[in-house]
Design an enzyme around this catalytic site. Structure first.
Site, PDB file in Angstrom:
ATOM      1  N   HIS A 299     -19.129 -14.896 -23.167  1.00 30.56           N
ATOM      2  CA  HIS A 299     -19.432 -16.048 -24.036  1.00 30.56           C
ATOM      3  C   HIS A 299     -19.560 -17.326 -23.245  1.00 30.56           C
ATOM      4  O   HIS A 299     -19.051 -17.414 -22.154  1.00 30.56           O
ATOM      5  CB  HIS A 299     -18.344 -16.210 -25.086  1.00 30.56           C
TER       6      HIS A 299
ATOM      7  N   ASN B 247     -25.281 -11.809 -27.422  1.00 28.15           N
ATOM      8  CA  ASN B 247     -25.554 -10.379 -27.270  1.00 28.15           C
ATOM      9  C   ASN B 247     -26.593 -10.157 -26.170  1.00 28.15           C
ATOM     10  O   ASN B 247     -27.646 -10.790 -26.203  1.00 28.15           O
ATOM     11  CB  ASN B 247     -26.093  -9.812 -28.581  1.00 28.15           C
TER      12      ASN B 247
ATOM     13  N   LYS C  47     -30.692 -19.030 -14.692  1.00 37.78           N
ATOM     14  CA  LYS C  47     -31.086 -20.254 -15.400  1.00 37.78           C
ATOM     15  C   LYS C  47     -30.133 -20.420 -16.578  1.00 37.78           C
ATOM     16  O   LYS C  47     -29.931 -19.482 -17.344  1.00 37.78           O
ATOM     17  CB  LYS C  47     -32.509 -20.110 -15.940  1.00 37.78           C
ATOM     18  N   HIS C  48     -29.544 -21.606 -16.683  1.00 37.26           N
ATOM     19  CA  HIS C  48     -28.612 -21.899 -17.771  1.00 37.26           C
ATOM     20  C   HIS C  48     -27.587 -20.778 -17.945  1.00 37.26           C
ATOM     21  O   HIS C  48     -27.415 -20.226 -19.030  1.00 37.26           O
ATOM     22  CB  HIS C  48     -29.350 -22.167 -19.077  1.00 37.26           C
TER      23      HIS C  48
END
Ligand SMILES: NC(=O)c1ncn([C@@H]2O[C@H](COP(=O)(O)O)[C@@H](O)[C@H]2O)c1NC=O
Length: 522
Positions: free
Chosen positions: A522, A423, A282-283
């Site tokens: 990232h 993180n 998800k996302h």
């Protein structure tokens, strides 16, 4: 524009005999270069060799074959300009109305690890691009074909129009031809500018001085990340086998921009497991990952991690999807299902939900050479993060050693953490994620969020293992995961406070192993 004379000179000889045969049947004269001419003649076709036509033999090991005014004037003369026609008549040069050329296989040659610079240089086609560009420039008078895929549509067009080709198609083919030569020159430039000049032509650097990217449009997308953004999906000219771009869509609505991005994350993650695995994304983050004996069991465990977030997720399997798993998956709202293949049962079950997008992809290793991230006015380029740490590389730094089961779970947790945005904190037990903390600016918060998520899903963290994608800068993060119930920890190490963190682990009687490798994402 009616075609009387065609020039054929191809390296990739796929379908060329069939094309030439049809052209002959349409009464077209064929000119051809050495190897192509031989193939056509051997097939019983009447062909004039370019060297006989120009009266000038091929020379310099084929470096000069078609580079002759009789060829290039034939291609470049405007058939609608009286002065060009007069000049051609005066010089006694007939026109060439169709050019079929594809180029020496430069990219395939330099992709070989043993390719020498000399070999690469000899595979730089000179005469081919010259003809391609000339014919494309003169598209109003000439048809240029550079791709065997275009032979059939070309013939169809010619047969339906007494041997003529409409200007619309000639223009399309000319655009394609310039893309072909542009991609070709980009490949040459990328290759040559990545040769380390310090090392006499041997050592290749990863990064070319000038980076020329060549992707071809795969599909226009309805919109981008948000509806007010326009978007398209571009594919590598030759996508790595098993990479997302080689998907086949069996059913469902059109893929969206976010679907493709999330499907890539799901597929890359699920591919890394040897046991039957299921990944729910998800996302861009995994919200549940599990390995088990069957796809159904893996799915049930992955879903149990975070059923709330799994709503509308992208679900990937690394095994053929069977009926049992399909039946379970369609009970939830799912955007995309990905698997190497589907059983007939599974296909029928999923067909009941016509909107669900179902993709199949070959389960093969291999990926992109570079990762890219666009930043204002530039592009960040790196080699992909494809390191997988093995048990033998782990260093136990605590008094307590991990048990074999913990070690297995630590490696599983570590693999998952690599695909979680930093993180990242990932609790696991027995091949199942129990809580995933993703994308937090603070590692402690990520640890807290992962525990809350496990609590929300009713999953106990007592006795679990935990992975942290980067080192604990302070003992606080470690304290949070131990208080939550983790009994073994995997992390890269490398903090100036490693000793303090290890002492904290010893003080609380947990095992800790270091990977020596970090997986920021990232
Ligand atoms: N030098 C030339 O004049 C020349 N003209 C055509 N070619 C290439 O020769 C190839 C075909 O050669 P053959 O028909 O001999 O197999 C084609 O890929 C074509 O792009 C040439 N080769 C390289 O530059």
């Amino acid at each position: 524009m009616t075609i009387k004379q065609a020039l054929i000179s191809v390296s990739d000889k796929t379908g060329i005999v069939e094309l030439a045969r049809e052209l002959r049947q349409l009464g077209i004269t064929i000119l051809s270069t050495g190897g192509t001419a031989k193939l056509l003649k051997d097939a019983g076709l009447t062909v004039t060799e370019v060297s006989d036509y120009t009266g000038f033999p091929e020379m310099l090991d084929g470096r000069v074959k078609t580079l002759h005014p009789k060829i290039h004037a034939g291609i470049l003369a405007r058939k609608d300009a009286p002065e060009h026609i007069a000049a051609m008549e005066k010089a006694g040069i007939p026109g060439i109305e169709l050019v079929v050329v594809n180029l020496y296989p430069f990219s395939q040659t330099v992709a070989r690890s043993d390719c020498s610079l000399e070999e690469a240089i000899e595979n730089i086609d000179i005469g081919g691009p010259t003809m391609v560009r000339a014919a494309a420039k003169n598209y109003k008078s000439v048809t240029i074909v550079t791709d065997p895929e275009d032979y059939a549509p070309l013939l169809e067009e010619m047969k339906s129009a007494s041997g003529a080709v409409r200007q619309e198609l000639r223009f399309q083919l000319a655009c394609k031809a310039f893309s072909h030569t542009a991609a070709y020159d980009s490949a040459i430039s990328n290759y040559l500018t990545s040769i380390d000049s310090k090392d006499e032509y041997g050592q290749r650097q990863a990064f070319p001085e000038r980076l020329n990217l060549n992707f071809s449009i795969g599909q226009h997308l309805r919109y981008g990340e948000n509806p007010h953004q326009q978007a398209a999906f571009y594919r590598d000219l030759a996508p790595a086998s098993g990479s997302l771009a080689s998907y086949a869509q069996l059913q469902g609505k059109e893929l969206s921009y976010n679907n493709i991005a999330d499907a890539d994350a799901a597929w890359e993650c699920v591919k890394t497991f040897d046991l039957p695995a299921c990944v729910i994304i998800k996302h861009a983050n995994p919200c549940g990952v599990a390995v088990a004996d069957t796809p159904l069991a893996a799915y049930q465990l992955a879903l149990a991690t975070d059923p709330t977030s799994a709503f509308g997720g992208i679900i990937a399997f690394n095994r053929a999807l069977d009926g049992a798993a399909a039946e379970a998956v369609i009970k939830q709202f799912v955007e995309v299902i990905i698997a190497p293949e589907l059983s007939d049962d599974a296909k029928q079950i999923l067909a009941r939900k016509t909107n669900v997008r179902v993709l199949t992809l070959p389960l093969q290793a291999g990926g992109n050479t570079f990762d890219f991230k666009r930043v204002g006015g530039g592009l960040l380029v790196q080699t992909p993060d494809n390191l997988n740490v093995a048990a033998a590389q782990l260093k136990v730094v605590t008094q307590v050693q991990p048990t074999p089961q913990q070690l297995q779970d630590l490696l599983f947790a570590w693999r998952v953490a690599k695909f979680v945005k930093s993180n990242a904190i990932v609790y696991c037990a027995h091949g199942q994620t129990l809580g995933v903390g993703a994308g937090q600016m603070s590692r402690v918060d990520s640890a807290r969020i992962a525990s809350i998520k496990a609590q929300n899903a009713g999953l106990a963290l007592a006795g679990s293992v935990v992975a942290s994608d980067a080192f604990f800068p302070f003992r606080d993060g470690l304290d949070v995961v131990v208080q939550a119930g983790a009994k073994a920890v995997i992390q890269p190490g490398g903090s100036v406070r490693d000793e303090e963190v290890t002492a904290a682990a010893d003080e609380q009687g947990v095992a800790m192993v270091l990977t020596g490798v970090r997986h920021f994402r990232h």
